[in-house]
Design an enzyme around this catalytic site. Structure first.
Site, PDB file in Angstrom:
ATOM      1  N   GLU A 441       0.835  -1.220   0.000  1.00 24.45           N
ATOM      2  CA  GLU A 441       0.000   0.000   0.000  1.00 24.45           C
ATOM      3  C   GLU A 441       0.860   1.257   0.000  1.00 24.45           C
ATOM      4  O   GLU A 441       0.488   2.270   0.592  1.00 24.45           O
ATOM      5  CB  GLU A 441      -0.949   0.017   1.203  1.00 24.45           C
TER       6      GLU A 441
HETATM    7  C1  LIG Z   1       2.859  -9.721   0.697  1.00 26.84           C
HETATM    8  C2  LIG Z   1       2.545  -8.694  -0.324  1.00 26.84           C
HETATM    9  C3  LIG Z   1       1.230  -8.422  -0.645  1.00 26.84           C
HETATM   10  C4  LIG Z   1       0.920  -7.502  -1.639  1.00 26.84           C
HETATM   11  N1  LIG Z   1      -0.385  -7.306  -2.014  1.00 26.84           N
HETATM   12  C5  LIG Z   1      -0.645  -6.587  -3.142  1.00 26.84           C
HETATM   13  C6  LIG Z   1      -1.948  -6.569  -3.717  1.00 26.84           C
HETATM   14  O1  LIG Z   1      -2.892  -7.149  -3.181  1.00 26.84           O
HETATM   15  N2  LIG Z   1      -2.122  -5.894  -4.881  1.00 26.84           N
HETATM   16  C7  LIG Z   1      -1.104  -5.246  -5.507  1.00 26.84           C
HETATM   17  O2  LIG Z   1      -1.331  -4.684  -6.564  1.00 26.84           O
HETATM   18  N3  LIG Z   1       0.138  -5.222  -4.967  1.00 26.84           N
HETATM   19  C8  LIG Z   1       0.393  -5.886  -3.821  1.00 26.84           C
HETATM   20  N4  LIG Z   1       1.670  -5.909  -3.297  1.00 26.84           N
HETATM   21  C9  LIG Z   1       2.710  -5.121  -3.930  1.00 26.84           C
HETATM   22  C10 LIG Z   1       3.172  -3.945  -3.077  1.00 26.84           C
HETATM   23  O3  LIG Z   1       2.171  -2.984  -2.993  1.00 26.84           O
HETATM   24  C11 LIG Z   1       4.472  -3.420  -3.695  1.00 26.84           C
HETATM   25  O4  LIG Z   1       5.457  -4.412  -3.486  1.00 26.84           O
HETATM   26  C12 LIG Z   1       4.900  -2.088  -3.103  1.00 26.84           C
HETATM   27  O5  LIG Z   1       4.011  -1.085  -3.498  1.00 26.84           O
HETATM   28  C13 LIG Z   1       6.317  -1.682  -3.523  1.00 26.84           C
HETATM   29  O6  LIG Z   1       6.508  -1.836  -4.888  1.00 26.84           O
HETATM   30  P1  LIG Z   1       7.789  -2.646  -5.448  1.00 26.84           P
HETATM   31  O7  LIG Z   1       7.832  -3.937  -4.714  1.00 26.84           O
HETATM   32  O8  LIG Z   1       7.708  -2.698  -6.902  1.00 26.84           O
HETATM   33  O9  LIG Z   1       9.011  -1.788  -4.986  1.00 26.84           O
HETATM   34  P2  LIG Z   1       9.713  -0.627  -5.831  1.00 26.84           P
HETATM   35  O10 LIG Z   1       8.686   0.270  -6.358  1.00 26.84           O
HETATM   36  O11 LIG Z   1      10.653  -1.224  -6.790  1.00 26.84           O
HETATM   37  O12 LIG Z   1      10.518   0.126  -4.700  1.00 26.84           O
HETATM   38  C14 LIG Z   1      11.782  -0.356  -4.195  1.00 26.84           C
HETATM   39  C15 LIG Z   1      12.329   0.660  -3.185  1.00 26.84           C
HETATM   40  O13 LIG Z   1      12.554   1.906  -3.838  1.00 26.84           O
HETATM   41  C16 LIG Z   1      11.851   2.948  -3.225  1.00 26.84           C
HETATM   42  N5  LIG Z   1      11.372   3.869  -4.256  1.00 26.84           N
HETATM   43  C17 LIG Z   1      10.743   3.558  -5.406  1.00 26.84           C
HETATM   44  N6  LIG Z   1      10.466   4.675  -6.090  1.00 26.84           N
HETATM   45  C18 LIG Z   1      10.918   5.700  -5.364  1.00 26.84           C
HETATM   46  C19 LIG Z   1      10.908   7.121  -5.519  1.00 26.84           C
HETATM   47  N7  LIG Z   1      10.380   7.693  -6.570  1.00 26.84           N
HETATM   48  N8  LIG Z   1      11.452   7.863  -4.545  1.00 26.84           N
HETATM   49  C20 LIG Z   1      11.986   7.303  -3.446  1.00 26.84           C
HETATM   50  N9  LIG Z   1      12.014   5.975  -3.233  1.00 26.84           N
HETATM   51  C21 LIG Z   1      11.485   5.194  -4.175  1.00 26.84           C
HETATM   52  C22 LIG Z   1      10.701   2.280  -2.469  1.00 26.84           C
HETATM   53  O14 LIG Z   1      10.274   3.052  -1.353  1.00 26.84           O
HETATM   54  C23 LIG Z   1      11.354   0.975  -2.040  1.00 26.84           C
HETATM   55  O15 LIG Z   1      12.059   1.181  -0.860  1.00 26.84           O
HETATM   56  C24 LIG Z   1       1.966  -6.799  -2.273  1.00 26.84           C
HETATM   57  C25 LIG Z   1       3.298  -7.048  -1.926  1.00 26.84           C
HETATM   58  C26 LIG Z   1       3.587  -7.996  -0.983  1.00 26.84           C
HETATM   59  C27 LIG Z   1       5.043  -8.290  -0.682  1.00 26.84           C
END
Ligand SMILES: Cc1cc2nc3c(=O)[nH]c(=O)nc-3n(C[C@H](O)[C@H](O)[C@H](O)COP(=O)(O)OP(=O)(O)OC[C@H]3O[C@@H](n4cnc5c(N)ncnc54)[C@H](O)[C@@H]3O)c2cc1C
Length: 607
Positions: A441
């Site tokens: 989220e």
């Molecule tokens: C158990 C679990 C349940 C989930 N459930 C759902 C679900 O039901 N539906 C769904 O759609 N998704 C779901 N997710 C996905 C989750 O919402 C995402 O993993 C999360 O939003 C982070 O995205 P990412 O993993 O791609 O990380 P990334 O976007 O790749 O981020 C990696 C790191 O970089 C940082 N970062 C990225 N961009 C920036 C920026 N512009 N400025 C500063 N820092 C930045 C982030 O804060 C993070 O620390 C789930 C994930 C998990 C692990």
């Protein structure tokens, strides 16, 4: 074995005495019949369901986890039975519209129930939790026909819902979404692509799942402006809710995770699955934003749930575990040693957990009233005012409460010493389960950028001014200059709170000025700024709770006096031990971003 008792006294204190929920419901004719008697009956039932049905499945669910076999997911033993009981008890329909089969009770009632169920078993609570998100989306943006079909089945609990946003290449940056939507010419669309990390994406609790999917039309603009939102059921229906053939949504696998193991996290493959557009083409993200605040409050709740469960169990243990003697002399000379609760360091951990749990609950219940205002708004203007208020406080609640919930869960493990690390006791599970809350989220970093970048700098601090004015009016009203009969006692809270609010305003202005010269300051300061904001906001609610406690104690006939005395003492702890963290946050948030950015990335390691 973990125990849990729903904190009904604390809940009643907040909704009846601090926030006057029943006075607030009177503003809405739809809630005519929402009385304290009704609330008590519902919350007692919910407490029973959570304590007796959900808690016993918490540790067993973690041990067993979900299993995947040829596209099918089986939830741990007992989950389906608990879900059926949940449906039979009418819980999915609690705060949803009467015209689609709901009970029409306030959204705030739904949140309180979610807290109890989520504390007893967060993994289980995610299945109905995700449905709630899907229901809110369809309720806000679906057509009448979509509401008739999907909303009523979800409200009845016959089907569950999901939110399918994330793809392998993007979670935060949804502008990169690749899932395709192709119009079929009959108002439907064929959806193709892969979504990952989809909570409740596949399971055996219901025979259909309603996926809410972000996808892109072939002629759509690049980035976030070209994303549309679709309803894609797992199984096709005849339009009346009768199930037909499979809709080409298959579960490729489920994730093997650190925590929330009983919640299925699915990889979903959409292969020309038939979907219906929600809202307008290319306006998908806007649709998502309208309910995102409430979904994020739901995740903020996870911090409170983790703190509460961990605290309740750590407290029991700290009273029983014997180790050495109190520094001020034996407290239990008849025993071989004193219980660890006599040691100040153990007390500090317990009191921190207590302040996070109770202070966090107050923050959530304050926000829940705003959610009611949004849902019941009669005009766009009313809705916008409430929406802006919630939009401002949401990133603070989501990130601050999940970070503190995790801290509280870690303290719980620490109180147990080595036993905290052993699975049997359940304390490490609470910490593992809580860890995800700062990630999904929107990560803490992303919430912080939203707060400082969008909600403060972009609006020239408009919402901050409104919120801080509310706090300062409270401070003035309860200060030494006012006629508040408890002003002497309240001074110890009002003075530091007013000072912290003034600092919050000043640092916001100083950051805005610095950001004009160097945009990196926004990213380098944002998390510290958000945490600073969180401590001030929580301070406001601790001061309010203390004020209410003093008012109640002024009544000499009041029973349960110890509850109110304990509130005041806990507020004192908060103001002495947690609010001062703002001082160090202020220092680091104002530091030059240079120290973060000056080292060339090739020099970050010499391996
Ligand atoms: C158990 C679990 C349940 C989930 N459930 C759902 C679900 O039901 N539906 C769904 O759609 N998704 C779901 N997710 C996905 C989750 O919402 C995402 O993993 C999360 O939003 C982070 O995205 P990412 O993993 O791609 O990380 P990334 O976007 O790749 O981020 C990696 C790191 O970089 C940082 N970062 C990225 N961009 C920036 C920026 N512009 N400025 C500063 N820092 C930045 C982030 O804060 C993070 O620390 C789930 C994930 C998990 C692990």
């Amino acid at each position: 074995m973990l125990t849990y008792k729903a904190p009904v006294t604390d809940i009643k204190f907040l909704i009846e005495e601090v926030f006057d929920y029943y006075g607030h419901y009177k503003k809405f004719p739809e809630f005519d019949e929402v009385t304290p008697d009704l609330g008590d009956a519902i919350f007692q039932e919910c407490a029973k369901f959570s304590e007796n049905e959900l808690l016993p499945l918490y540790q067993s669910g973690d041990k067993e986890g979900c299993t995947f076999n040829e596209g099918k997911v089986t939830t741990p033993k007992g989950f389906k039975k608990a879900y059926d009981l949940f449906v039979a008890g009418g819980w999915p329909s609690l705060s949803h519209p009467v015209e689609y089969g709901g009970q029409g009770l306030p959204a705030s009632f739904g949140l309180i129930s979610s807290e109890m169920m989520g504390t007893a078993n967060w993994s289980w609570a995610m299945y109905p939790g995700l449905s709630h998100g899907a229901m809110n989306t369809i309720k806000s943006h679906g057509s009448d026909k979509q509401k008739e079909l999907y909303l009523s089945q979800l409200i009845e609990g016959k089907w569950t819902g999901t939110m399918c946003l994330t793809e392998p290449q993007c979670g935060t940056d949804l502008g990169q979404v690749k899932t395709k939507a192709k119009p079929n010419g009959d108002g439907t669309y064929n959806i193709s692509g892969t979504k990952i990390f989809i909570s409740a994406g596949e399971h055996d609790l219901t025979n259909n799942i309603v996926h809410i999917v972000l996808a892109r039309l072939s002629n759509a603009p690049k980035g976030t402006r070209g994303i549309s939102l679709f309803i894609v059921p797992k199984v096709k229906t005849d339009g009346q809710g009768n199930l037909g053939e499979s809709n080409n949504v298959t579960c490729g696998s489920i994730e093997d995770k650190m925590g929330i193991k009983a919640s299925s996290t699915a990889v979903l493959n959409f292969d020309n699955a038939v979907g219906e557009l929600i809202g307008l083409e290319n306006k998908g993200l806007e649709c998502m934003f309208t309910f995102m605040n409430t979904a994020r409050i739901g995740t903020a709740l996870q911090g409170v749930c983790a703190a509460e469960l961990s605290y309740q169990n750590a407290l029991i243990y700290a009273k029983e575990r014997l180790s050495m003697r109190s520094l001020t002399g034996k407290k239990f000379p008849e025993q071989v040693a004193d219980p660890i609760i006599v040691h100040p360091d153990v007390r500090k951990m317990l009191m921190t957990q207590k302040t996070v749990s109770e202070g966090g609950r107050a923050m959530i219940y304050y926000a829940a009233k705003i959610v009611d205002e949004i849902e019941m708004a009669k005009t766009d203007k009313e809705r916008k005012i409430a929406d802006d208020k919630l939009g401002f406080i949401t990133p603070i609640l989501k990130a601050f409460l999940t970070e503190l919930g995790l801290e509280a869960a870690n303290h719980g493990m620490q109180v147990f010493g080595g036993h905290g690390y052993i699975k049997e006791w359940g304390m490490e599970q609470i910490a593992r389960d809580a860890r995800i809350s700062t990630l999904y989220e929107g990560t803490t970093g992303i919430q912080a950028l939203d707060l400082l970048g969008r909600k403060i700098l972009l609006t020239h601090g408009r919402s901050l001014k409104i919120f801080t004015k509310e706090v300062l009016v409270f401070c003035k009203d309860k200060s030494m200059l006012s006629s508040n009969p408890h002003k002497r006692q309240m001074n110890k809270f009002i003075w530091p709170l007013s000072k912290a609010v003034a600092n919050w305003q000043q640092y916001s202005i100083r950051l805005a000025l610095k950001a004009k010269k160097d945009r990196d300051i926004v990213g380098s300061a944002s998390v510290d700024y958000l945490m600073f904001s969180g401590y001030v906001v929580m301070g406001y609610f601790w001061a309010q709770m203390a004020q209410t406690a003093y008012e109640k104690l002024a009544d000499k006939k009041l029973e349960n006096r110890d509850f109110y005395r304990a509130k005041i003492k806990t507020a004192e702890f908060y103001f002495e031990r947690l609010l001062p963290r703002t001082k160090s946050l202020a220092k680091t948030m104002m530091a030059d971003p240079k120290t973060l950015m000056q080292l060339d990335q090739t020099l970050l390691s010499f391996l």
